[in-house]
Design an enzyme around this catalytic site. Structure first.
Site, PDB file in Angstrom:
ATOM      1  N   TYR A   5      -3.337  -2.851   2.537  1.00 39.60           N
ATOM      2  CA  TYR A   5      -2.319  -2.786   3.607  1.00 39.60           C
ATOM      3  C   TYR A   5      -3.201  -1.975   4.876  1.00 39.60           C
ATOM      4  O   TYR A   5      -3.938  -1.619   4.517  1.00 39.60           O
ATOM      5  CB  TYR A   5      -1.116  -2.303   3.201  1.00 39.60           C
ATOM      6  CG  TYR A   5      -1.020  -0.569   2.990  1.00 39.60           C
ATOM      7  CD1 TYR A   5      -0.699   0.285   4.066  1.00 39.60           C
ATOM      8  CD2 TYR A   5      -1.748   0.004   1.867  1.00 39.60           C
ATOM      9  CE1 TYR A   5      -0.931   1.688   3.884  1.00 39.60           C
ATOM     10  CE2 TYR A   5      -1.836   1.383   1.815  1.00 39.60           C
ATOM     11  CZ  TYR A   5      -1.168   2.250   2.742  1.00 39.60           C
ATOM     12  OH  TYR A   5      -1.537   3.538   2.533  1.00 39.60           O
ATOM     13  N   ARG A  12     -11.403  -2.155   8.749  1.00 39.53           N
ATOM     14  CA  ARG A  12     -11.065  -1.309   7.761  1.00 39.53           C
ATOM     15  C   ARG A  12     -10.396  -2.425   6.687  1.00 39.53           C
ATOM     16  O   ARG A  12     -10.418  -2.316   5.293  1.00 39.53           O
ATOM     17  CB  ARG A  12     -10.278  -0.195   7.841  1.00 39.53           C
ATOM     18  CG  ARG A  12     -10.126   0.608   6.588  1.00 39.53           C
ATOM     19  CD  ARG A  12      -9.539   2.095   6.953  1.00 39.53           C
ATOM     20  NE  ARG A  12      -8.155   2.058   7.397  1.00 39.53           N
ATOM     21  CZ  ARG A  12      -7.503   3.096   7.774  1.00 39.53           C
ATOM     22  NH1 ARG A  12      -7.884   4.237   7.755  1.00 39.53           N
ATOM     23  NH2 ARG A  12      -6.245   2.756   8.489  1.00 39.53           N
ATOM     24  N   ARG A  37       3.775 -16.676 -12.955  1.00 44.66           N
ATOM     25  CA  ARG A  37       4.058 -15.788 -14.118  1.00 44.66           C
ATOM     26  C   ARG A  37       3.248 -14.573 -14.276  1.00 44.66           C
ATOM     27  O   ARG A  37       2.389 -14.544 -13.261  1.00 44.66           O
ATOM     28  CB  ARG A  37       3.512 -16.642 -15.550  1.00 44.66           C
ATOM     29  CG  ARG A  37       1.925 -17.288 -15.526  1.00 44.66           C
ATOM     30  CD  ARG A  37       1.761 -17.712 -16.710  1.00 44.66           C
ATOM     31  NE  ARG A  37       0.565 -18.500 -16.592  1.00 44.66           N
ATOM     32  CZ  ARG A  37      -0.356 -18.821 -17.696  1.00 44.66           C
ATOM     33  NH1 ARG A  37       0.212 -18.644 -18.917  1.00 44.66           N
ATOM     34  NH2 ARG A  37      -1.292 -19.416 -17.510  1.00 44.66           N
ATOM     35  N   LYS A  46      -7.901   0.560   0.924  1.00 49.80           N
ATOM     36  CA  LYS A  46      -6.368   1.119   1.336  1.00 49.80           C
ATOM     37  C   LYS A  46      -5.569   0.091   0.701  1.00 49.80           C
ATOM     38  O   LYS A  46      -4.959  -0.885   0.815  1.00 49.80           O
ATOM     39  CB  LYS A  46      -6.372   0.916   2.838  1.00 49.80           C
ATOM     40  CG  LYS A  46      -5.264   1.467   3.175  1.00 49.80           C
ATOM     41  CD  LYS A  46      -5.207   1.516   4.846  1.00 49.80           C
ATOM     42  CE  LYS A  46      -4.161   2.300   5.529  1.00 49.80           C
ATOM     43  NZ  LYS A  46      -3.818   3.833   5.395  1.00 49.80           N
ATOM     44  N   GLU A  62      -8.695  14.955   1.035  1.00 47.13           N
ATOM     45  CA  GLU A  62      -7.959  14.804   2.185  1.00 47.13           C
ATOM     46  C   GLU A  62      -6.558  15.036   1.930  1.00 47.13           C
ATOM     47  O   GLU A  62      -6.152  15.633   1.112  1.00 47.13           O
ATOM     48  CB  GLU A  62      -8.179  13.223   2.522  1.00 47.13           C
ATOM     49  CG  GLU A  62      -7.644  12.427   1.559  1.00 47.13           C
ATOM     50  CD  GLU A  62      -7.967  11.032   1.728  1.00 47.13           C
ATOM     51  OE1 GLU A  62      -8.481  10.527   2.784  1.00 47.13           O
ATOM     52  OE2 GLU A  62      -8.320  10.176   0.591  1.00 47.13           O
TER      53      GLU A  62
END
Length: 287
Positions: free
Chosen positions: A34, A53, A98, A148, A180
């Site tokens: 995302y 990115r 499935r 990400k 971070e």
């Protein structure tokens, strides 16, 4: 104009009409990536850097999804009234009908995007920005934080830990080194030099982090990407965090103790002004 519009697989829809398969691999396995991209006055902030990115994350998990992303995202923002909005874009590997751990063959990716309103905090001025109270905690995440991924359970648990302690964010420590925040990058200022953890597979390359380093370099402010240990926070003159939707925010307390004198520092004030100027130029077409 409908203020509640999402995008799903080629269609702009009201949220209640957007549906995915229960067998979608993003839903079952977090087999998806995302991006969160702020738009100010309808203009994407560092849009190309976010999309670069996104391409990196897609390539890292072996997922191909061809779209004209700027056209899609700009149209979604327009359909939601423009202005200041945060766009969430998620791409999953799709569904094969499935639940099976190993995926066979090439699936049709699921592409979803939505927006939420955000404050344009830089119009409010530096005096209105509140310093953050943060905690330190062990980094529980997987070792490929450069991707990400939507697999954010560890981030959520650590953020909940911070909120239970009355804090705004958690700074993470892995193998004795600061990495971070749960959804932010970290900066430590000492003797006029900006220090930030070096990029590795355990750290997400933040687009706002990169911009702060660019602005500092252009302004002649020395920067160092280095390993930082928690002890560095005790002797810091200033500590900041950054993210796309928050910009650059001063940290004034860590584990209940003040950072330096507990006030927003002068170098943060300077960086805030540089960031504001950059953002204004972007929205007026000057940058």
């Amino acid at each position: 104009m409908n203020s509640e519009v999402v995008y799903l697989n080629g269609q702009f829809l009201p949220p209640e009409q957007a549906q995915i398969s229960v067998f979608d691999r993003g839903f079952l396995f977090a087999d998806s990536v995302y991006e969160v991209i702020p738009f100010y006055q309808g203009v994407g902030f560092r849009l190309q850097e976010h999309l670069q990115r996104l391409a990196y994350s897609l390539d890292a998990i072996g997922l191909q999804a061809e779209q004209d992303w700027p056209v899609l995202l700009n149209e979604l923002v327009r359909r939601n009234g423009g202005g200041n909005r945060s766009v969430y874009l998620q791409i999953s590997r799709g569904s094969e009908g499935r639940r099976r751990f190993a995926s066979e063959g090439k699936l049709q990716p699921t592409v979803f995007a939505c927006t939420t309103p955000i404050r344009h905090i830089y119009d409010e001025g530096a005096d209105r920005i509140q310093g953050y109270n943060v905690i330190l905690t062990d980094d529980l995440r997987w070792h490929r934080c450069d991707i990400k991924s939507t697999g954010l359970l560890a981030n959520l648990l650590m953020q909940q830990q911070a909120h239970r302690a009355g804090a705004d964010e958690a700074l993470l420590v892995r193998d004795g080194v600061l990495s971070e925040g749960t959804s932010s990058n970290l900066f430590v200022v000492r003797d006029g030099v900006i220090h930030t953890p070096r990029l590795s597979a355990g750290i997400l390359g933040g687009t706002t982090r990169a911009l702060i380093l660019e602005l500092a370099t252009d302004a002649g402010i020395p920067c160092q990407e280095t390993d930082l240990r928690p002890e560095a926070l005790a002797t810091a003159d200033e500590v900041w965090i950054s993210s796309s939707t928050r910009g650059v925010v001063p940290v004034t307390r860590i584990d209940g103790q003040p950072v330096a004198d507990g006030q927003k520092g002068p170098l943060w004030q300077h960086m805030f002004a540089l960031f504001t100027r950059f953002q204004h130029r972007l929205m007026t077409g000057e940058a």
